[in-house]
Design a protein around this motif. Structure first.
Motif, PDB file in Angstrom:
ATOM      1  N   HIS A  31       0.839  -1.203   0.000  1.00 51.12           N
ATOM      2  CA  HIS A  31       0.000   0.000   0.000  1.00 51.12           C
ATOM      3  C   HIS A  31       0.871   1.248   0.000  1.00 51.12           C
ATOM      4  CE1 HIS A  31      -2.262   3.266   1.942  1.00 51.12           C
ATOM      5  NE2 HIS A  31      -3.258   2.816   1.205  1.00 51.12           N
ATOM      6  N   ARG A  32       1.860   1.275   0.863  1.00 52.60           N
ATOM      7  CA  ARG A  32       2.761   2.427   0.956  1.00 52.60           C
ATOM      8  C   ARG A  32       3.486   2.648  -0.370  1.00 52.60           C
ATOM      9  NH1 ARG A  32       6.295   2.620   6.141  1.00 52.60           N
ATOM     10  NH2 ARG A  32       4.182   2.763   6.870  1.00 52.60           N
ATOM     11  N   ARG A  33       3.970   1.569  -0.976  1.00 58.43           N
ATOM     12  CA  ARG A  33       4.700   1.682  -2.243  1.00 58.43           C
ATOM     13  C   ARG A  33       3.804   2.228  -3.353  1.00 58.43           C
ATOM     14  NH1 ARG A  33       6.050  -3.395  -3.015  1.00 58.43           N
ATOM     15  NH2 ARG A  33       4.478  -3.785  -4.576  1.00 58.43           N
ATOM     16  N   LEU A  34       2.582   1.716  -3.446  1.00 57.41           N
ATOM     17  CA  LEU A  34       1.646   2.198  -4.464  1.00 57.41           C
ATOM     18  C   LEU A  34       1.315   3.677  -4.253  1.00 57.41           C
ATOM     19  CD1 LEU A  34      -0.797  -0.831  -4.732  1.00 57.41           C
ATOM     20  CD2 LEU A  34       0.751   0.014  -6.513  1.00 57.41           C
ATOM     21  N   PHE A  35       1.085   4.054  -3.002  1.00 57.13           N
ATOM     22  CA  PHE A  35       0.748   5.448  -2.707  1.00 57.13           C
ATOM     23  C   PHE A  35       1.938   6.358  -2.997  1.00 57.13           C
ATOM     24  CE2 PHE A  35      -0.045   9.138   0.010  1.00 57.13           C
ATOM     25  CZ  PHE A  35      -1.306   9.487  -0.447  1.00 57.13           C
ATOM     26  N   GLU A  36       3.132   5.938  -2.582  1.00 56.23           N
ATOM     27  CA  GLU A  36       4.336   6.750  -2.820  1.00 56.23           C
ATOM     28  C   GLU A  36       4.604   6.919  -4.313  1.00 56.23           C
ATOM     29  OE1 GLU A  36       7.480   5.008  -0.507  1.00 56.23           O
ATOM     30  OE2 GLU A  36       6.752   5.920   1.339  1.00 56.23           O
ATOM     31  N   LYS A  37       4.317   5.891  -5.085  1.00 55.33           N
ATOM     32  CA  LYS A  37       4.496   5.976  -6.534  1.00 55.33           C
ATOM     33  C   LYS A  37       3.585   7.060  -7.116  1.00 55.33           C
ATOM     34  CE  LYS A  37       4.564   2.913 -10.562  1.00 55.33           C
ATOM     35  NZ  LYS A  37       4.301   1.546 -11.014  1.00 55.33           N
ATOM     36  N   LYS A  38       2.353   7.090  -6.662  1.00 56.47           N
ATOM     37  CA  LYS A  38       1.417   8.129  -7.095  1.00 56.47           C
ATOM     38  C   LYS A  38       1.892   9.505  -6.638  1.00 56.47           C
ATOM     39  CE  LYS A  38      -2.325   6.319  -9.071  1.00 56.47           C
ATOM     40  NZ  LYS A  38      -2.893   6.792 -10.311  1.00 56.47           N
ATOM     41  N   MET A  39       2.359   9.597  -5.413  1.00 52.42           N
ATOM     42  CA  MET A  39       2.825  10.878  -4.866  1.00 52.42           C
ATOM     43  C   MET A  39       4.043  11.395  -5.630  1.00 52.42           C
ATOM     44  SD  MET A  39       0.758  11.754  -2.552  1.00 52.42           S
ATOM     45  CE  MET A  39       1.708  13.132  -2.029  1.00 52.42           C
ATOM     46  N   ALA A  40       4.916  10.486  -6.017  1.00 55.14           N
ATOM     47  CA  ALA A  40       6.119  10.886  -6.754  1.00 55.14           C
ATOM     48  C   ALA A  40       5.750  11.552  -8.077  1.00 55.14           C
ATOM     49  CB  ALA A  40       7.015   9.684  -6.994  1.00 55.14           C
ATOM     50  N   SER A  41       4.616  11.164  -8.638  1.00 56.57           N
ATOM     51  CA  SER A  41       4.201  11.749  -9.910  1.00 56.57           C
ATOM     52  C   SER A  41       3.852  13.232  -9.775  1.00 56.57           C
ATOM     53  CB  SER A  41       3.019  10.975 -10.506  1.00 56.57           C
ATOM     54  OG  SER A  41       1.838  11.220  -9.765  1.00 56.57           O
ATOM     55  N   ILE A  42       3.576  13.680  -8.552  1.00 58.21           N
ATOM     56  CA  ILE A  42       3.326  15.113  -8.348  1.00 58.21           C
ATOM     57  C   ILE A  42       4.459  15.784  -7.569  1.00 58.21           C
ATOM     58  CG2 ILE A  42       0.822  15.062  -8.607  1.00 58.21           C
ATOM     59  CD1 ILE A  42       0.556  14.959  -5.589  1.00 58.21           C
ATOM     60  N   GLY A  43       5.518  15.036  -7.294  1.00 61.24           N
ATOM     61  CA  GLY A  43       6.718  15.621  -6.708  1.00 61.24           C
ATOM     62  C   GLY A  43       6.700  15.824  -5.211  1.00 61.24           C
ATOM     63  N   VAL A  44       5.889  15.055  -4.493  1.00 62.63           N
ATOM     64  CA  VAL A  44       5.820  15.193  -3.039  1.00 62.63           C
ATOM     65  C   VAL A  44       6.162  13.853  -2.399  1.00 62.63           C
ATOM     66  CG1 VAL A  44       4.310  15.721  -1.088  1.00 62.63           C
ATOM     67  CG2 VAL A  44       4.083  17.009  -3.205  1.00 62.63           C
ATOM     68  N   HIS A  45       7.061  13.878  -1.432  1.00 59.36           N
ATOM     69  CA  HIS A  45       7.440  12.677  -0.685  1.00 59.36           C
ATOM     70  C   HIS A  45       6.398  12.418   0.401  1.00 59.36           C
ATOM     71  CE1 HIS A  45       9.704  10.175   2.186  1.00 59.36           C
ATOM     72  NE2 HIS A  45      10.330   9.748   1.118  1.00 59.36           N
ATOM     73  N   ARG A  46       6.293  11.174   0.835  1.00 55.53           N
ATOM     74  CA  ARG A  46       5.296  10.776   1.829  1.00 55.53           C
ATOM     75  C   ARG A  46       5.390  11.594   3.112  1.00 55.53           C
ATOM     76  NH1 ARG A  46       4.766   6.923   5.978  1.00 55.53           N
ATOM     77  NH2 ARG A  46       6.924   6.351   5.742  1.00 55.53           N
ATOM     78  N   SER A  47       6.586  11.838   3.615  1.00 53.85           N
ATOM     79  CA  SER A  47       6.716  12.611   4.853  1.00 53.85           C
ATOM     80  C   SER A  47       6.243  14.050   4.649  1.00 53.85           C
ATOM     81  CB  SER A  47       8.159  12.588   5.360  1.00 53.85           C
ATOM     82  OG  SER A  47       9.018  13.203   4.427  1.00 53.85           O
ATOM     83  N   GLN A  48       6.492  14.599   3.470  1.00 57.21           N
ATOM     84  CA  GLN A  48       6.013  15.947   3.172  1.00 57.21           C
ATOM     85  C   GLN A  48       4.487  15.953   3.108  1.00 57.21           C
ATOM     86  OE1 GLN A  48       8.150  16.424  -0.503  1.00 57.21           O
ATOM     87  NE2 GLN A  48       9.818  17.553   0.477  1.00 57.21           N
ATOM     88  N   HIS A  49       3.936  14.924   2.490  1.00 58.51           N
ATOM     89  CA  HIS A  49       2.483  14.810   2.387  1.00 58.51           C
ATOM     90  C   HIS A  49       1.845  14.746   3.766  1.00 58.51           C
ATOM     91  CE1 HIS A  49      -1.147  12.213   2.215  1.00 58.51           C
ATOM     92  NE2 HIS A  49      -1.491  13.130   1.351  1.00 58.51           N
ATOM     93  N   ARG A  50       2.416  13.971   4.654  1.00 61.81           N
ATOM     94  CA  ARG A  50       1.878  13.844   6.008  1.00 61.81           C
ATOM     95  C   ARG A  50       1.850  15.196   6.712  1.00 61.81           C
ATOM     96  NH1 ARG A  50       5.102  10.053   9.272  1.00 61.81           N
ATOM     97  NH2 ARG A  50       3.402  10.207  10.732  1.00 61.81           N
ATOM     98  N   ILE A  51       2.886  15.983   6.526  1.00 61.37           N
ATOM     99  CA  ILE A  51       2.935  17.308   7.143  1.00 61.37           C
ATOM    100  C   ILE A  51       1.864  18.216   6.549  1.00 61.37           C
ATOM    101  CG2 ILE A  51       4.331  19.410   7.394  1.00 61.37           C
ATOM    102  CD1 ILE A  51       6.769  17.477   7.699  1.00 61.37           C
ATOM    103  N   LEU A  52       1.713  18.181   5.237  1.00 60.93           N
ATOM    104  CA  LEU A  52       0.675  19.004   4.598  1.00 60.93           C
ATOM    105  C   LEU A  52      -0.718  18.613   5.092  1.00 60.93           C
ATOM    106  CD1 LEU A  52       1.997  19.224   0.919  1.00 60.93           C
ATOM    107  CD2 LEU A  52       2.139  20.971   2.722  1.00 60.93           C
ATOM    108  N   MET A  53      -0.968  17.326   5.213  1.00 65.24           N
ATOM    109  CA  MET A  53      -2.267  16.871   5.714  1.00 65.24           C
ATOM    110  C   MET A  53      -2.493  17.372   7.145  1.00 65.24           C
ATOM    111  SD  MET A  53      -3.784  15.218   3.295  1.00 65.24           S
ATOM    112  CE  MET A  53      -5.060  14.258   4.079  1.00 65.24           C
TER     113      MET A  53
END
Length: 161
Positions: free
Chosen positions: A24-46
């Motif tokens: 799940h994490r890998r699939l989500f991170e792959k999608k996030m990479a397409s918009i240029g945001v790392h998972r830890s950055q996304h968590r902070i934005l949320m």
């Protein structure tokens, strides 16, 4: 050569659970990479959007994610340089930075919500409501057991988080 093991069912289920989480994490991170945001950055934005209209301090964010102030400063600098956040200091205290998400960050958060919903549909497409309810109850039971274990094995003097 065939290996025969007497592995307990709990071990195979736990390994399967961990593998599922990683997938799940890998699939989500792959999608996030397409918009240029790392998972830890996304968590902070949320987190920033969840806290609105309050703008938490840099220190509060570090404590929330149990990250050192230096590490959070690096991540926030990257987010700031990319235009996802603004940092401001109160007029009377330059030692404190409050952090707020920008409209550019709002667009990223909306996109990631879409990704999350898409992934949920894929993951749970073959589940009935009854199966989802049973799965949720099982997860809650696991979490309760882990909290209890954590509490029982806590070193003396350590306080609960």
């Amino acid at each position: 050569m065939v290996f025969v093991t007497n592995e307990k069912k709990e071990s195979t289920v736990l390994r399967s659970f961990i593998t599922t989480d990683r997938m799940h994490r890998r699939l989500f991170e792959k999608k996030m990479a397409s918009i240029g945001v790392h998972r830890s950055q996304h968590r902070i934005l949320m987190y920033l959007f969840k806290k609105q209209p309050e703008a938490p301090s840099q220190k509060e964010i570090a404590e929330q994610f149990d990250i050192s102030p230096a590490a959070i400063a690096v991540t926030l600098k990257k987010l700031e340089n990319a235009g996802y956040i603004t940092r401001t200091s109160p007029q009377n205290d330059n030692r404190v930075n409050t952090v707020a998400a920008t409209d550019k960050a709002r667009a990223v958060v909306e996109k990631t919500r879409e990704y999350s919903e898409e992934l949920e549909k894929v993951i749970f497409a073959g589940f009935s409501d009854e199966e989802l309810n049973a799965f949720e109850k099982s997860l809650e039971k696991m979490q309760k057991a882990m909290r209890q274990y954590e509490e029982e094995t806590k070193p003396e003097g350590e306080t609960a988080q």
